[in-house]
Scaffold this motif. Structure first.
Motif, short mmCIF file in Angstrom:
data_model
loop_
_atom_site.label_atom_id
_atom_site.label_comp_id
_atom_site.label_asym_id
_atom_site.label_seq_id
_atom_site.Cartn_x
_atom_site.Cartn_y
_atom_site.Cartn_z
N MET A 257 12.99 -7.74 23.27
CA MET A 257 12.63 -6.38 22.91
C MET A 257 12.08 -6.28 21.49
O MET A 257 12.52 -6.99 20.58
N ALA A 258 11.10 -5.40 21.33
CA ALA A 258 10.49 -5.16 20.02
C ALA A 258 10.53 -3.68 19.69
O ALA A 258 10.54 -2.82 20.58
N ALA A 259 10.56 -3.40 18.41
CA ALA A 259 10.47 -2.02 17.91
C ALA A 259 9.20 -1.92 17.08
O ALA A 259 8.82 -2.85 16.38
N ILE A 260 8.54 -0.77 17.18
CA ILE A 260 7.33 -0.55 16.38
C ILE A 260 7.40 0.83 15.75
O ILE A 260 7.72 1.82 16.42
N ILE A 261 7.14 0.86 14.45
CA ILE A 261 7.25 2.08 13.67
C ILE A 261 5.85 2.54 13.29
O ILE A 261 5.08 1.78 12.70
N ASP A 262 5.50 3.77 13.66
CA ASP A 262 4.19 4.33 13.35
C ASP A 262 4.37 5.50 12.39
O ASP A 262 4.81 6.59 12.79
N MET A 263 4.03 5.28 11.12
CA MET A 263 4.17 6.37 10.14
C MET A 263 3.21 6.15 8.99
O MET A 263 2.84 5.02 8.65
N ASP A 264 2.78 7.25 8.38
CA ASP A 264 1.94 7.21 7.19
C ASP A 264 2.11 8.54 6.46
O ASP A 264 3.21 9.08 6.43
N GLN A 265 1.03 9.10 5.91
CA GLN A 265 1.13 10.34 5.17
C GLN A 265 1.22 11.57 6.08
O GLN A 265 1.48 12.68 5.62
N SER A 266 1.00 11.37 7.37
CA SER A 266 1.11 12.47 8.32
C SER A 266 2.55 12.94 8.43
O SER A 266 3.49 12.16 8.25
N PRO A 267 2.77 14.23 8.74
CA PRO A 267 4.15 14.71 8.95
C PRO A 267 4.79 14.12 10.20
O PRO A 267 6.00 14.19 10.36
N LEU A 268 4.00 13.52 11.08
CA LEU A 268 4.54 12.94 12.30
C LEU A 268 4.96 11.48 12.09
O LEU A 268 4.32 10.75 11.34
N VAL A 269 6.02 11.10 12.78
CA VAL A 269 6.51 9.73 12.77
C VAL A 269 6.72 9.30 14.22
O VAL A 269 7.24 10.06 15.04
N ASP B 147 0.80 -1.22 0.00
CA ASP B 147 0.00 0.00 0.00
C ASP B 147 0.83 1.27 0.00
O ASP B 147 0.30 2.37 0.05
N GLY B 148 2.15 1.14 -0.05
CA GLY B 148 3.02 2.31 -0.13
C GLY B 148 3.40 2.91 1.20
O GLY B 148 4.21 3.84 1.25
N ALA B 149 2.85 2.42 2.32
CA ALA B 149 3.14 3.01 3.63
C ALA B 149 4.62 2.87 4.00
O ALA B 149 5.19 3.74 4.64
N ILE B 150 5.25 1.77 3.58
CA ILE B 150 6.64 1.53 3.94
C ILE B 150 7.60 2.35 3.08
O ILE B 150 8.78 2.51 3.43
N GLU B 151 7.12 2.89 1.97
CA GLU B 151 8.01 3.60 1.05
C GLU B 151 8.65 4.82 1.69
O GLU B 151 9.76 5.21 1.34
N ARG B 152 7.97 5.44 2.65
CA ARG B 152 8.55 6.60 3.31
C ARG B 152 9.76 6.22 4.15
O ARG B 152 10.62 7.05 4.45
#
Length: 257
Positions: free
Chosen positions: A236-248, A179-184
């Motif tokens: 331990m786990a890492a979680i990445i929250d990002m999309d089209q928003s300017p926030l990551v 869906d392109g979310a990871i492209e950023r």
């Protein structure tokens, strides 16, 4: 302080969360179209109606909305009343969890979205109840950053996270690969050198279900907690929250059973 996920309910890709979990978090069938026309699909009042059955009056409701709803911020703030301000975009999940931890009070995290499906839409809404506890998730490191021009230096955040946790067991990634979310994230892969080894497990929880929009960010946290609870991962786990928003958002957590 640690946190237990005590209850989860909602609708993912038009299907009840209980149905999704009964299939092991994997939906082979197509998403179900929502019975709402195009003119109402992204209308704030229509989304609020979809959300209403999941709103609780006895705890803080941390509301996560699609980035496109930022244009209706005042409308959503009026709906939230004296509670926490609504957030927009997936990174707000990490911010809400961080603020929830600071308050040290039980809370409900809510997310709602409608995703285009053929000529219609599919419904997504998820509610997660969190309770302070001696066992459960512990937030080791968390950062939310962003610039209105969209030029957030994600690489710097990734380097800090890699320094704090050189070898996490699992990384929860945004979107469903196609869906392109990871492209950023791709331009900053060089900052993930220590996370690129074969021992690190990369998870795309949404890929098993279907497109969920901003609700997918909250679902990834649900999937992380379930994986810990069931023993799929232990460290331990890492979680990445990002999309089209300017926030990551980027968080490191561990779990005590």
């Amino acid at each position: 302080m640690r946190w237990q996920l005590t209850h989860a309910e909602g609708v993912l890709a038009g299907r009840p969360l209980s149905t999704v979990m009964a299939c092991g978090g994997v939906l082979d069938d197509a998403p179900i179209a929502a019975s709402v026309d195009a003119g109402q699909a992204t209308d704030p009042a229509s989304l609020a109606d979809r959300l209403a059955p999941f709103w609780r009056g006895d705890v803080h409701n941390w509301l996560i909305l699609p980035e496109a709803q930022r244009a209706h911020r005042d409308w959503w703030q009026n709906l939230a009343g004296s509670g926490p301000e609504p957030g927009f975009g997936r990174a707000q999940v990490a911010l809400a969890l961080k603020q929830m931890t600071s308050l040290q009070q039980p809370a409900r995290l809510l997310a709602v979205d409608r995703v285009p499906l053929d000529e219609g839409w599919t419904d997504n809404v998820l509610a997660l109840d969190w309770q302070p506890a001696r066992q459960g998730l512990e937030f080791i490191w968390s950062q939310v950053d962003g610039r209105l021009d969209g030029k957030t230096d994600v690489g710097a955040m990734l380097e800090q996270a890699c320094s704090a946790a050189p070898d996490p067991e699992v990384i929860l990634c945004p979107g469903n690969v196609s869906d392109g979310a990871i492209e950023r994230l791709l331009p900053f892969m060089g900052s993930l050198a220590s996370w690129a080894g074969p021992a690190v497990r990369w998870e795309f929880a949404e890929a098993r279900v279907g497109p969920m929009g901003v609700v997918g960010g909250l679902y990834s946290w649900f999937w992380l907690h379930e994986g810990y609870r069931l023993g799929d991962w232990r460290h331990m786990a890492a979680i990445i929250d990002m999309d089209q928003s300017p926030l990551v958002g980027l968080s490191l957590v561990n779990f005590r059973p």
